[in-house]
Design a protein around this motif. Structure first.
Motif, PDB file in Angstrom:
ATOM      1  N   HIS A  23      15.740 -13.702 112.161  1.00 29.56           N
ATOM      2  CA  HIS A  23      16.971 -14.134 111.737  1.00 29.56           C
ATOM      3  C   HIS A  23      17.651 -13.345 110.502  1.00 29.56           C
ATOM      4  N   LYS A  24      16.892 -12.940 109.752  1.00 29.65           N
ATOM      5  CA  LYS A  24      17.337 -12.091 108.375  1.00 29.65           C
ATOM      6  C   LYS A  24      17.892 -10.696 109.053  1.00 29.65           C
ATOM      7  N   ARG A  25      17.282 -10.360 110.126  1.00 26.01           N
ATOM      8  CA  ARG A  25      17.666  -8.934 110.783  1.00 26.01           C
ATOM      9  C   ARG A  25      19.002  -9.223 111.369  1.00 26.01           C
ATOM     10  N   ASN A  26      19.224 -10.379 112.047  1.00 27.14           N
ATOM     11  CA  ASN A  26      20.463 -10.863 112.648  1.00 27.14           C
ATOM     12  C   ASN A  26      21.569 -11.199 111.668  1.00 27.14           C
ATOM     13  N   ILE A  27      21.205 -11.681 110.443  1.00 26.28           N
ATOM     14  CA  ILE A  27      22.080 -11.906 109.330  1.00 26.28           C
ATOM     15  C   ILE A  27      22.893 -10.476 108.932  1.00 26.28           C
ATOM     16  N   ARG A  28      21.902  -9.725 108.582  1.00 28.65           N
ATOM     17  CA  ARG A  28      22.179  -8.302 108.272  1.00 28.65           C
ATOM     18  C   ARG A  28      23.170  -7.513 109.311  1.00 28.65           C
ATOM     19  N   ILE A  29      23.094  -7.498 110.536  1.00 29.03           N
ATOM     20  CA  ILE A  29      23.959  -7.216 111.622  1.00 29.03           C
ATOM     21  C   ILE A  29      25.281  -7.967 111.501  1.00 29.03           C
ATOM     22  N   ARG A  30      25.336  -9.203 111.678  1.00 24.02           N
ATOM     23  CA  ARG A  30      26.534 -10.128 111.604  1.00 24.02           C
ATOM     24  C   ARG A  30      27.355  -9.620 110.420  1.00 24.02           C
ATOM     25  N   LEU A  31      26.717  -9.773 109.264  1.00 25.48           N
ATOM     26  CA  LEU A  31      27.272  -9.260 107.970  1.00 25.48           C
ATOM     27  C   LEU A  31      27.626  -7.552 107.731  1.00 25.48           C
ATOM     28  N   GLU A  32      27.178  -6.969 108.621  1.00 20.58           N
ATOM     29  CA  GLU A  32      27.308  -5.487 108.508  1.00 20.58           C
ATOM     30  C   GLU A  32      26.638  -4.979 107.322  1.00 20.58           C
ATOM     31  N   MET A  33      25.311  -5.511 106.778  1.00 22.35           N
ATOM     32  CA  MET A  33      24.668  -5.006 105.869  1.00 22.35           C
ATOM     33  C   MET A  33      23.762  -3.828 106.024  1.00 22.35           C
ATOM     34  N   ASP A  34      23.422  -2.999 104.852  1.00 24.37           N
ATOM     35  CA  ASP A  34      22.475  -2.093 105.074  1.00 24.37           C
ATOM     36  C   ASP A  34      21.218  -2.559 105.266  1.00 24.37           C
ATOM     37  N   SER A  35      20.164  -1.767 105.280  1.00 23.86           N
ATOM     38  CA  SER A  35      18.766  -2.442 105.541  1.00 23.86           C
ATOM     39  C   SER A  35      17.818  -2.927 104.537  1.00 23.86           C
ATOM     40  N   LYS A  36      18.819  -2.405 103.068  1.00 21.02           N
ATOM     41  CA  LYS A  36      17.851  -2.869 101.998  1.00 21.02           C
ATOM     42  C   LYS A  36      17.942  -4.175 101.762  1.00 21.02           C
ATOM     43  N   SER A  37      16.722  -4.821 101.236  1.00 21.49           N
ATOM     44  CA  SER A  37      16.420  -6.065 101.203  1.00 21.49           C
ATOM     45  C   SER A  37      17.261  -7.024  99.962  1.00 21.49           C
ATOM     46  N   THR A  38      17.719  -5.973  99.037  1.00 13.93           N
ATOM     47  CA  THR A  38      18.673  -6.311  97.961  1.00 13.93           C
ATOM     48  C   THR A  38      19.911  -6.882  98.565  1.00 13.93           C
ATOM     49  N   SER A  39      20.338  -6.257  99.656  1.00 16.52           N
ATOM     50  CA  SER A  39      21.756  -6.473  99.887  1.00 16.52           C
ATOM     51  C   SER A  39      22.000  -7.983 100.525  1.00 16.52           C
ATOM     52  N   ILE A  40      21.042  -8.376 101.195  1.00 22.00           N
ATOM     53  CA  ILE A  40      21.212  -9.925 101.642  1.00 22.00           C
ATOM     54  C   ILE A  40      20.824 -10.709 100.590  1.00 22.00           C
ATOM     55  N   PHE A  41      20.129 -10.420  99.646  1.00 22.03           N
ATOM     56  CA  PHE A  41      19.696 -11.265  98.429  1.00 22.03           C
ATOM     57  C   PHE A  41      21.020 -11.245  97.767  1.00 22.03           C
ATOM     58  N   LEU A  42      21.704 -10.359  97.479  1.00 22.33           N
ATOM     59  CA  LEU A  42      23.030 -10.251  96.517  1.00 22.33           C
ATOM     60  C   LEU A  42      23.844 -11.178  97.222  1.00 22.33           C
ATOM     61  N   PHE A  43      24.124 -10.862  98.462  1.00 16.46           N
ATOM     62  CA  PHE A  43      25.311 -11.810  99.192  1.00 16.46           C
ATOM     63  C   PHE A  43      24.909 -13.128  99.171  1.00 16.46           C
ATOM     64  N   ALA A  44      23.613 -13.465  99.302  1.00 15.42           N
ATOM     65  CA  ALA A  44      23.025 -15.065  99.238  1.00 15.42           C
ATOM     66  C   ALA A  44      23.287 -15.592  97.754  1.00 15.42           C
ATOM     67  N   LYS A  45      22.986 -14.864  96.808  1.00 21.07           N
ATOM     68  CA  LYS A  45      23.266 -15.282  95.525  1.00 21.07           C
ATOM     69  C   LYS A  45      24.703 -15.399  95.073  1.00 21.07           C
ATOM     70  N   ASN A  46      25.483 -14.432  95.449  1.00 20.20           N
ATOM     71  CA  ASN A  46      26.873 -14.315  95.285  1.00 20.20           C
ATOM     72  C   ASN A  46      27.479 -15.393  95.789  1.00 20.20           C
ATOM     73  N   ASN A  47      27.032 -15.943  96.931  1.00 26.09           N
ATOM     74  CA  ASN A  47      27.893 -16.678  97.788  1.00 26.09           C
ATOM     75  C   ASN A  47      27.136 -18.485  98.076  1.00 26.09           C
ATOM     76  N   TYR A  48      26.102 -18.464  97.223  1.00 26.18           N
ATOM     77  CA  TYR A  48      25.271 -19.370  97.253  1.00 26.18           C
ATOM     78  C   TYR A  48      26.076 -20.928  97.314  1.00 26.18           C
ATOM     79  N   LYS A  49      27.102 -20.838  96.407  1.00 26.32           N
ATOM     80  CA  LYS A  49      27.954 -22.308  96.518  1.00 26.32           C
ATOM     81  C   LYS A  49      28.609 -22.591  97.777  1.00 26.32           C
ATOM     82  N   PHE A  50      28.495 -21.699  98.807  1.00 29.72           N
ATOM     83  CA  PHE A  50      29.533 -21.617  99.791  1.00 29.72           C
ATOM     84  C   PHE A  50      28.410 -22.203 101.050  1.00 29.72           C
ATOM     85  N   LEU A  51      26.993 -22.021 100.970  1.00 34.04           N
ATOM     86  CA  LEU A  51      26.156 -22.288 101.817  1.00 34.04           C
ATOM     87  C   LEU A  51      25.657 -23.748 102.071  1.00 34.04           C
TER      88      LEU A  51
END
Length: 207
Positions: free
Chosen positions: A179-207
């Motif tokens: 699912h994490k790989r799919n999230i990166r693909i959907r959000l057009e992220m790079d492969s670094k683990s920090t990218s998805i964490f940054l997005f998650a932290k920055n948009n936590y209030k919307f989840l």
């Protein structure tokens, strides 16, 4: 046993204010430092559980120290205090596995919550800062995610492991990683683990 705490700030009044406040709260103050060089030396020598560091200090900044601690696998958890609401600095702090990020104007109100969160191995960021960061991010991207992906993203923001997220959702950790790989693909992220964490932290209030 109470965690040992180091405090470092090059502003004497701020340093004394934090020290007096934590002593009043019966915290275990291991050491205080008035610049980055002293702070780093004390962290290496004493290895306190928590270090509360001003971001801007002479010799070494709080970010410099966080990077050294990460590179050298030092066990001390870092919390940064600053007046700055800066996306770039915030992102760098996240990439360095910083556990706390507190705005100085709210430091005395939030420091106890920050320490309590760090003890539980959970990051703490000033709500005021999180709101500011979120307001500067494109939260509409979240709409492309499925409900399961959103729940996984929320778990990532809460610093949970794939195993912990999987247990909550009754799926395997391997499925969580897919699912994490799919999230990166959907959000057009790079492969670094920090990218998805940054997005998650920055948009936590919307989840």
């Amino acid at each position: 046993m109470k965690p040992s705490i180091l405090i470092a700030d090059d502003h004497p009044l701020v340093l004394k204010g934090l020290q007096d406040f934590l002593i009043e709260k019966d915290s275990n103050i291991a050491a205080v430092a008035k610049n980055g060089k002293e702070a780093l030396s004390l962290i290496k020598a004493l290895q306190p559980d928590i270090a509360i560091l001003d971001i801007q200090m002479p010799f070494y900044t709080g970010l410099d120290i966080a990077k050294i601690c990460k590179d050298e696998n030092l066990p001390t958890k870092i919390a940064l205090i600053t007046f700055e609401k800066d996306q770039t600095i915030y992102n760098e702090a996240i990439s360095l596995n910083v556990y706390g990020y507190i705005l100085k104007e709210f430091a005395l109100d939030e420091i106890e919550n920050c320490i309590a969160s760090m003890i539980e191995d959970k990051p703490y960021f000033s709500p005021e800062l999180s709101d500011f960061i979120a307001s500067n991010n494109d939260s509409k991207k979240i709409d492309v995610l499925t409900s399961t992906e959103k729940r996984i993203l929320k778990g990532i923001a809460e610093n949970k492991t794939a195993k912990e997220i999987g247990e909550e959702l009754a799926i395997s950790s391997r499925t969580v990683e897919k699912h994490k790989r799919n999230i990166r693909i959907r959000l057009e992220m790079d492969s670094k683990s920090t990218s998805i964490f940054l997005f998650a932290k920055n948009n936590y209030k919307f989840l």
